[in-house]
Design a protein around this motif. Sequence first.
Motif, PDB file in Angstrom:
ATOM      1  N   ILE A  38       0.865  -1.284  -0.063  1.00 42.33           N
ATOM      2  CA  ILE A  38       0.017  -0.140  -0.094  1.00 42.33           C
ATOM      3  C   ILE A  38       0.882   1.347  -0.231  1.00 42.33           C
ATOM      4  O   ILE A  38       1.742   1.419   0.693  1.00 42.33           O
ATOM      5  CB  ILE A  38      -0.888  -0.063   1.373  1.00 42.33           C
ATOM      6  CG1 ILE A  38      -1.625  -0.890   1.202  1.00 42.33           C
ATOM      7  CG2 ILE A  38      -1.705   1.300   1.211  1.00 42.33           C
ATOM      8  CD1 ILE A  38      -2.624  -1.176   2.493  1.00 42.33           C
ATOM      9  N   LEU A  39       0.620   2.156  -0.730  1.00 44.60           N
ATOM     10  CA  LEU A  39       1.386   3.176  -1.023  1.00 44.60           C
ATOM     11  C   LEU A  39       0.545   4.572  -0.420  1.00 44.60           C
ATOM     12  O   LEU A  39      -0.478   4.851  -1.094  1.00 44.60           O
ATOM     13  CB  LEU A  39       1.889   3.757  -2.315  1.00 44.60           C
ATOM     14  CG  LEU A  39       2.711   5.151  -2.504  1.00 44.60           C
ATOM     15  CD1 LEU A  39       4.217   4.899  -1.806  1.00 44.60           C
ATOM     16  CD2 LEU A  39       3.074   5.168  -4.044  1.00 44.60           C
TER      17      LEU A  39
ATOM     18  N   ASN B  16      -4.474   3.855   5.818  1.00 42.61           N
ATOM     19  CA  ASN B  16      -4.181   3.189   4.473  1.00 42.61           C
ATOM     20  C   ASN B  16      -5.176   3.078   3.536  1.00 42.61           C
ATOM     21  O   ASN B  16      -5.025   3.121   2.528  1.00 42.61           O
ATOM     22  CB  ASN B  16      -3.524   1.780   5.058  1.00 42.61           C
ATOM     23  CG  ASN B  16      -2.392   1.719   5.628  1.00 42.61           C
ATOM     24  OD1 ASN B  16      -1.381   2.656   5.596  1.00 42.61           O
ATOM     25  ND2 ASN B  16      -2.057   0.737   6.328  1.00 42.61           N
ATOM     26  N   GLY B  17      -6.405   2.967   3.846  1.00 41.90           N
ATOM     27  CA  GLY B  17      -7.691   3.063   2.890  1.00 41.90           C
ATOM     28  C   GLY B  17      -7.855   4.397   2.687  1.00 41.90           C
ATOM     29  O   GLY B  17      -9.191   4.500   2.265  1.00 41.90           O
TER      30      GLY B  17
ATOM     31  N   LEU C 196      -2.697   4.010  -3.024  1.00 41.56           N
ATOM     32  CA  LEU C 196      -2.526   2.903  -3.974  1.00 41.56           C
ATOM     33  C   LEU C 196      -2.455   1.674  -3.296  1.00 41.56           C
ATOM     34  O   LEU C 196      -1.838   1.645  -2.103  1.00 41.56           O
ATOM     35  CB  LEU C 196      -1.245   3.358  -5.264  1.00 41.56           C
ATOM     36  CG  LEU C 196      -1.462   4.528  -5.873  1.00 41.56           C
ATOM     37  CD1 LEU C 196      -0.374   4.821  -6.855  1.00 41.56           C
ATOM     38  CD2 LEU C 196      -2.826   4.542  -6.787  1.00 41.56           C
ATOM     39  N   TYR C 197      -2.773   0.472  -3.995  1.00 41.20           N
ATOM     40  CA  TYR C 197      -2.393  -0.680  -3.298  1.00 41.20           C
ATOM     41  C   TYR C 197      -2.439  -1.776  -4.442  1.00 41.20           C
ATOM     42  O   TYR C 197      -2.727  -1.603  -5.532  1.00 41.20           O
ATOM     43  CB  TYR C 197      -3.597  -1.281  -2.440  1.00 41.20           C
ATOM     44  CG  TYR C 197      -5.061  -1.403  -2.837  1.00 41.20           C
ATOM     45  CD1 TYR C 197      -5.378  -2.788  -3.359  1.00 41.20           C
ATOM     46  CD2 TYR C 197      -5.843  -0.396  -3.149  1.00 41.20           C
ATOM     47  CE1 TYR C 197      -6.573  -3.019  -3.640  1.00 41.20           C
ATOM     48  CE2 TYR C 197      -7.093  -0.631  -3.550  1.00 41.20           C
ATOM     49  CZ  TYR C 197      -7.497  -2.054  -3.789  1.00 41.20           C
ATOM     50  OH  TYR C 197      -8.853  -2.011  -4.408  1.00 41.20           O
ATOM     51  N   SER C 198      -1.712  -3.067  -4.168  1.00 40.68           N
ATOM     52  CA  SER C 198      -1.579  -3.962  -5.187  1.00 40.68           C
ATOM     53  C   SER C 198      -2.730  -5.025  -5.047  1.00 40.68           C
ATOM     54  O   SER C 198      -3.086  -5.489  -3.855  1.00 40.68           O
ATOM     55  CB  SER C 198      -0.506  -4.801  -4.719  1.00 40.68           C
ATOM     56  OG  SER C 198      -0.266  -5.086  -3.346  1.00 40.68           O
ATOM     57  N   ARG C 199      -3.549  -5.201  -6.136  1.00 42.85           N
ATOM     58  CA  ARG C 199      -4.583  -6.159  -6.119  1.00 42.85           C
ATOM     59  C   ARG C 199      -4.002  -7.577  -6.133  1.00 42.85           C
ATOM     60  O   ARG C 199      -4.971  -8.528  -5.816  1.00 42.85           O
ATOM     61  CB  ARG C 199      -5.291  -6.095  -7.312  1.00 42.85           C
ATOM     62  CG  ARG C 199      -6.088  -4.605  -7.078  1.00 42.85           C
ATOM     63  CD  ARG C 199      -7.439  -4.692  -8.244  1.00 42.85           C
ATOM     64  NE  ARG C 199      -8.233  -5.678  -8.302  1.00 42.85           N
ATOM     65  CZ  ARG C 199      -9.499  -5.572  -7.497  1.00 42.85           C
ATOM     66  NH1 ARG C 199      -9.709  -4.608  -6.903  1.00 42.85           N
ATOM     67  NH2 ARG C 199     -10.311  -6.308  -7.387  1.00 42.85           N
ATOM     68  N   GLN C 200      -2.817  -7.737  -6.948  1.00 38.69           N
ATOM     69  CA  GLN C 200      -2.407  -9.193  -6.801  1.00 38.69           C
ATOM     70  C   GLN C 200      -0.917  -9.388  -6.063  1.00 38.69           C
ATOM     71  O   GLN C 200      -0.201  -8.294  -5.929  1.00 38.69           O
ATOM     72  CB  GLN C 200      -2.172  -9.441  -8.321  1.00 38.69           C
ATOM     73  CG  GLN C 200      -3.114  -9.699  -9.212  1.00 38.69           C
ATOM     74  CD  GLN C 200      -3.144  -9.993 -10.560  1.00 38.69           C
ATOM     75  OE1 GLN C 200      -1.914  -9.445 -11.134  1.00 38.69           O
ATOM     76  NE2 GLN C 200      -3.824 -10.784 -11.265  1.00 38.69           N
TER      77      GLN C 200
ATOM     78  N   SER D 248       2.819   0.741  10.335  1.00 36.51           N
ATOM     79  CA  SER D 248       1.530   1.257   9.480  1.00 36.51           C
ATOM     80  C   SER D 248       1.631   2.716   8.931  1.00 36.51           C
ATOM     81  O   SER D 248       1.078   3.037   8.125  1.00 36.51           O
ATOM     82  CB  SER D 248       0.422   1.091  10.618  1.00 36.51           C
ATOM     83  OG  SER D 248       0.129  -0.183  10.881  1.00 36.51           O
ATOM     84  N   GLY D 249       2.764   3.454   9.522  1.00 34.87           N
ATOM     85  CA  GLY D 249       2.724   4.667   9.029  1.00 34.87           C
ATOM     86  C   GLY D 249       2.147   5.944   9.867  1.00 34.87           C
ATOM     87  O   GLY D 249       1.595   5.508  11.147  1.00 34.87           O
TER      88      GLY D 249
END
Length: 411
Positions: A26-27, A36-37, A42-46, A284-285
């Motif tokens: 997650i960026l 994060n949401g 951005l996040y990776s779906r795969q 988690s940031g």
Amino acid sequence: MLPQDATASHQALAALTPGVYKLVAILDTNTSERGNGAPGNLYSRQEGLLRISATGTGEGEVTLNTAFPPRVFRETDLVKEVQFRSKRLSEFRGTDIFLKAAVILPASYAANLARRYPVVYIIPGWGGTHYHGANPRSQQQYGIGQGKDKIYVYLNPETQTPWGLHAFVDSRVNGPWGQALVQELMPWLRSEYRITEDPRKTFITGQSSGGYGAVWLALHYPASFAGCWATSPDPLDFSSFTGVNLYADTNYYADASGNERGINFVKGVPQQTLREARMAELFSGDGGQQQSFEAEFGVPGKQGRPIDLFDPQTGVIDRSVVKAWRPYDLGLYVQSNWKKIRKAGVGKITVYAGENDNYLLQESVAAFGAKAAKAGADIRVVLIPGADHFTVRSPELTREMQNEMDALIGN
């Protein structure tokens, strides 16, 4: 080569042994919202793959190909979304800042266009936003629709704050959220909806972090609210800040004997240490619980970031930061200012905590109550046997609070 200084949740990158590992990412591109949401992140779906050829050395690839979308508020005839630009907050932050809320109207609202209604402002706890104002379970939790007809304003204490929940407290880091609520949003709501202008029929309630905010607002804007009901509030008295005495203890993570302090107690057993909880937040940031305290109570440092209360690696408490936090210790505030608060016309303040609070907040509530009693303050503190942080606001207690509001409303 993997970066060796990255904060790890469980195992440092340098300690990874040879093998193949799955990757997700997650960026955090949204620097104005915590979490994060947050929309735009951005996040990776795969899943990707990380191949470690030697301990701490390897290469991997993961694709960030999806963004979190903005959340949609679903209005009805009786539930309306508010997004109000605050002049004060916008000037403080140098960009447009909006207060967001759900306004929940009673079923009788359309029947008599001359009628004005009492109002209840709600500040939810961690993770709570105005979107929950349209949720039947959340409405039930706060007694919406019970007793005499009222308008409810379900506030969003998480919007447009990168450092965590702001709780509608006037902050040197987050900005004047209390002023924006009381002096901007509340008058505007009275002009847009048929909300009473009578402060004797204006109430505030909150849970957890929102509980602290509700008490803070009632004490700092005493002429604006006829009653305040707070449940499981974040530390009101810093002599027990999740079990740490900020004025006497030197280390946040460990007691004088070097024993690690626990947090999130379930049946008396801590599920984490304070050190583990802080490390998880660092992983988690920005925007975790501890950082939200530092932004709410503290002062800005470099690039406006809140200064740490303690060294995140060692736990050593910074005495200068404790001193800077003192104005937000509400036990000390009541002790020093009750005569002025009472003269301004403060309404009845009631604070509830479970005797088994998961975060030891009952200790802070008890200390706050003792100082309030010594100051002669009209503040009621109730410790509920058998209840924890999440079970205090029971259906029975919700009805009791509604009955007390209705009694203040009168005929």
